[in-house]
Scaffold this motif. Sequence first.
Motif, PDB file in Angstrom:
ATOM      1  N   HIS A  69      20.951 -37.990   0.501  1.00 47.69           N
ATOM      2  CA  HIS A  69      21.344 -36.971   1.482  1.00 47.69           C
ATOM      3  C   HIS A  69      20.220 -36.740   2.488  1.00 47.69           C
ATOM      4  N   LEU A  70      18.970 -36.805   2.035  1.00 52.19           N
ATOM      5  CA  LEU A  70      17.843 -36.658   2.952  1.00 52.19           C
ATOM      6  C   LEU A  70      17.834 -37.797   3.969  1.00 52.19           C
ATOM      7  N   ALA A  71      18.047 -39.021   3.481  1.00 51.22           N
ATOM      8  CA  ALA A  71      18.072 -40.171   4.394  1.00 51.22           C
ATOM      9  C   ALA A  71      19.211 -40.035   5.402  1.00 51.22           C
ATOM     10  N   GLY A  72      20.379 -39.596   4.915  1.00 51.49           N
ATOM     11  CA  GLY A  72      21.509 -39.402   5.815  1.00 51.49           C
ATOM     12  C   GLY A  72      21.249 -38.308   6.837  1.00 51.49           C
ATOM     13  N   SER A  73      20.578 -37.252   6.403  1.00 55.38           N
ATOM     14  CA  SER A  73      20.268 -36.149   7.313  1.00 55.38           C
ATOM     15  C   SER A  73      19.272 -36.589   8.384  1.00 55.38           C
ATOM     16  N   ARG A  74      18.283 -37.371   7.984  1.00 56.75           N
ATOM     17  CA  ARG A  74      17.320 -37.880   8.969  1.00 56.75           C
ATOM     18  C   ARG A  74      18.013 -38.781   9.984  1.00 56.75           C
ATOM     19  N   ALA A  75      18.942 -39.608   9.519  1.00 57.26           N
ATOM     20  CA  ALA A  75      19.694 -40.477  10.428  1.00 57.26           C
ATOM     21  C   ALA A  75      20.545 -39.649  11.396  1.00 57.26           C
ATOM     22  N   ALA A  76      21.152 -38.584  10.869  1.00 51.70           N
ATOM     23  CA  ALA A  76      21.967 -37.717  11.720  1.00 51.70           C
ATOM     24  C   ALA A  76      21.109 -37.011  12.760  1.00 51.70           C
ATOM     25  N   LEU A  77      19.909 -36.594  12.363  1.00 54.04           N
ATOM     26  CA  LEU A  77      19.007 -35.946  13.316  1.00 54.04           C
ATOM     27  C   LEU A  77      18.590 -36.919  14.416  1.00 54.04           C
ATOM     28  N   ARG A  78      18.323 -38.172  14.026  1.00 58.45           N
ATOM     29  CA  ARG A  78      17.985 -39.179  15.038  1.00 58.45           C
ATOM     30  C   ARG A  78      19.139 -39.372  16.014  1.00 58.45           C
ATOM     31  N   THR A 138       7.129 -33.419   7.100  1.00 53.64           N
ATOM     32  CA  THR A 138       7.711 -32.091   6.894  1.00 53.64           C
ATOM     33  C   THR A 138       9.117 -32.228   6.328  1.00 53.64           C
ATOM     34  N   PRO A 139       9.416 -31.617   5.184  1.00 55.34           N
ATOM     35  CA  PRO A 139      10.750 -31.728   4.593  1.00 55.34           C
ATOM     36  C   PRO A 139      11.831 -31.232   5.551  1.00 55.34           C
ATOM     37  N   LEU A 140      12.883 -32.040   5.715  1.00 56.46           N
ATOM     38  CA  LEU A 140      13.970 -31.641   6.609  1.00 56.46           C
ATOM     39  C   LEU A 140      14.781 -30.506   5.989  1.00 56.46           C
ATOM     40  N   PHE A 141      14.900 -30.523   4.669  1.00 60.33           N
ATOM     41  CA  PHE A 141      15.476 -29.380   3.952  1.00 60.33           C
ATOM     42  C   PHE A 141      14.655 -29.156   2.691  1.00 60.33           C
ATOM     43  N   PHE A 142      14.638 -27.926   2.222  1.00 62.19           N
ATOM     44  CA  PHE A 142      13.796 -27.573   1.079  1.00 62.19           C
ATOM     45  C   PHE A 142      14.579 -26.913  -0.038  1.00 62.19           C
ATOM     46  N   GLY A 143      15.870 -26.676   0.195  1.00 61.36           N
ATOM     47  CA  GLY A 143      16.667 -26.015  -0.832  1.00 61.36           C
ATOM     48  C   GLY A 143      18.145 -26.318  -0.695  1.00 61.36           C
ATOM     49  N   TYR A 147       8.307 -31.960  -2.640  1.00 61.92           N
ATOM     50  CA  TYR A 147       8.081 -33.083  -1.731  1.00 61.92           C
ATOM     51  C   TYR A 147       6.654 -33.600  -1.833  1.00 61.92           C
ATOM     52  N   THR A 148       6.508 -34.894  -1.576  1.00 63.93           N
ATOM     53  CA  THR A 148       5.196 -35.506  -1.379  1.00 63.93           C
ATOM     54  C   THR A 148       5.264 -36.318  -0.096  1.00 63.93           C
ATOM     55  N   ARG A 149       4.513 -35.870   0.923  1.00 61.95           N
ATOM     56  CA  ARG A 149       4.501 -36.524   2.237  1.00 61.95           C
ATOM     57  C   ARG A 149       5.906 -36.771   2.769  1.00 61.95           C
ATOM     58  N   GLY A 150       6.736 -35.758   2.690  1.00 57.70           N
ATOM     59  CA  GLY A 150       8.056 -35.824   3.287  1.00 57.70           C
ATOM     60  C   GLY A 150       9.143 -36.416   2.415  1.00 57.70           C
ATOM     61  N   ASP A 151       8.798 -36.975   1.250  1.00 61.67           N
ATOM     62  CA  ASP A 151       9.795 -37.578   0.359  1.00 61.67           C
ATOM     63  C   ASP A 151      10.074 -36.664  -0.833  1.00 61.67           C
ATOM     64  N   ILE A 152      11.343 -36.552  -1.218  1.00 64.64           N
ATOM     65  CA  ILE A 152      11.701 -35.742  -2.380  1.00 64.64           C
ATOM     66  C   ILE A 152      11.168 -36.402  -3.644  1.00 64.64           C
TER      67      ILE A 152
END
Length: 694
Positions: free
Chosen positions: A21-30, A71-76, A143-148
Amino acid sequence: MSRPSTPAPAADDPLARERSHLAGSRAALRAMREDVESLDIKDVTANWVNAEVLARQINDRIKALADLSDTPLFFGRLDYLHSPGADRAEGAEGERFYIGRRHVHDHDGDPMVIDWRAPVSQPFYRASKKDPMDVGLRRRFGYTRGDITAYEDEHLSDPAEAAATSKLLQQEIERPRVGPMRDIVATIQPEQDEIVRSGLGGTVCVQGGPGTGKTAVGLHRVAYLLYAHRERLARTGTLVIGPNKSFLHYIEQVLPALGEMTVRQATVDDLVAHVEVRGTDDSPAAVLKGDARMAQVLRRAVYSHVTMPAEPVMVVRGSRRWRVPAYEIEEIVRELLDRGIRYGAAREALPQRIAHAVLVQMERSGEAPDDRVQDAVARNPAVKAAVKAVWPPVDPAKLVLRLLTDADFLAAHADGILDEDEQKTILWAKPVRSVKSAKWSSADAVLIDEATDLVERTHSLGHVVLDEAQDLSPMQYRAVGRRCSTGSATVLGDLAQGTTPWATRSWDEALAHLGKSDGVVEELTAGFRVPTDVITYASRLLPHIAPGLTPVASVRENPGFFDLRETSGGTSGEPSGTAEVVAACEELLRHEGSTGLIAADARVPALARALTEAGIPYLAPGEETTAETRLTLVPASLAKGLEYDYVVLDEPQAVVDGEPDERTGLRRLYVALTRAVSGLIVTHTAPLPAQLAG
């Protein structure tokens, strides 16, 4: 509450799904960013001005959609039991929302990440076992350097699950800090969230001790208000006021990280920069110039220029003469004075009022003049001459200069307000030729700003955040209040950290000077940043610097460490304890995170030489720490508002002695003692201040 989870090899791995979901969200933001970048505005702008404005707005939008890799795109995540707004009796299926720093949607417009400021996100901060707010599950991510790398679940609707402290929340609060201040959207606490989401219409004053997050709360409140009242604040503007440039540099990345690019940041000196400040006041003069009574003196001095007319005004138009008697002009002048409008606005209204009196005479004689005739009469040389004599222009800087250099002029307008000794205190010893040659002080600039507002109204913004407010004088509060006279304010401070001779005595008094007497005072007492042992030790000073103030109670599970070290007397040519201070810095730099070396201003040059000789690179306050250079050498006078993972505090008694009086010195020491997030080493050769005795 379950323990933080780690990746599992199973195909149906929850952590793998969240990473997906994080990868998909980053793609959507791009994709959202690319959509904005591809906009063609050639056919939608009427002229080059519109094109420039639209291009700037698009550029700001592109910046706001930047994906910060670390920076985490989402945190919760929130799993609702029912759909928000649905009729629960219908058995509506609950929805799932990912909570992050900004809204992200897919190509169909469906949300993939919900902005933390949205109403549906509020339960992430407010929901509890006692009030689940219809939340079945609250999930936090590590997160560690932006990765869950981990997640942690809290089943709020399950009475069998015992309440426990979130490990991931504690880790995020205590995470080592390198670089500028970061946002706290992942860690906002319920009492902080209440302040953040308070309405735009009201002014809020936050009293908060060290480590309670008051600065972060103020910045996040701005971000929330811009989200909730975007159009209104886009018209009226927002402003963050800090104590100095170093502090502003430290906090400047918080709002951009939340997607807010339009908030201006300034110091009070920036706001009142009508003249170049090249001088300083001694403490008694500075206190008096900052006294609210000076506003009365200035008002008297400004309006003393108004004189009642002794002669009538004779207006000649063609073959006719129109006479306005002196008594009628006096009535106009008194009416303008009674209205209490700005000096300059009244001066602009006076010729129109005189012209109107002429038009009344014209109409009585059978003429039919219109507005163009009135404007022409107002510009008549006789009317202009009368206005200049009765209501002359006033230059604010020249007025203040005369008050500070002309004893008779000051006495005339300070009579009954300042006594003779007080007047002598603020009078300059030497005459000054002009405004430009004068060595103005910061307090003088505030007086000029007050006089400027008496002549012409200061532009008001929609919302102002005032941080470290406890150090402002009454006249400085008035200067800030003018910038939000039709808007609201967030006032942030700690009465125990007031280190100016005119430091705020009570928040009610401060709000009155600000023009916001109806403001609400909130107190934050839970400490999230300062370790328990450190804040407990520093709080020994509270009875001496702020009696009655509630001590901060640290809620940190990690106690950090605290060490008092008595040092040697030093060698010839070397200040006492220098070698031990350098050794303490080297010790702390072996830990991850930032280190601050705080010392009395007078000792900073010697410590700088010692660090250089030891081959330890260091920064000045406001310069951004890096992985290679993590030590900052901080004069005690600039430590306020700054935080470091580890701190070495050099010679507490020297910090106290560096101030004009003991109370101010102890307050400065309280500030210096409370800058550490994970550990503090205090080094001293001289005996410690008696107030720190157990």
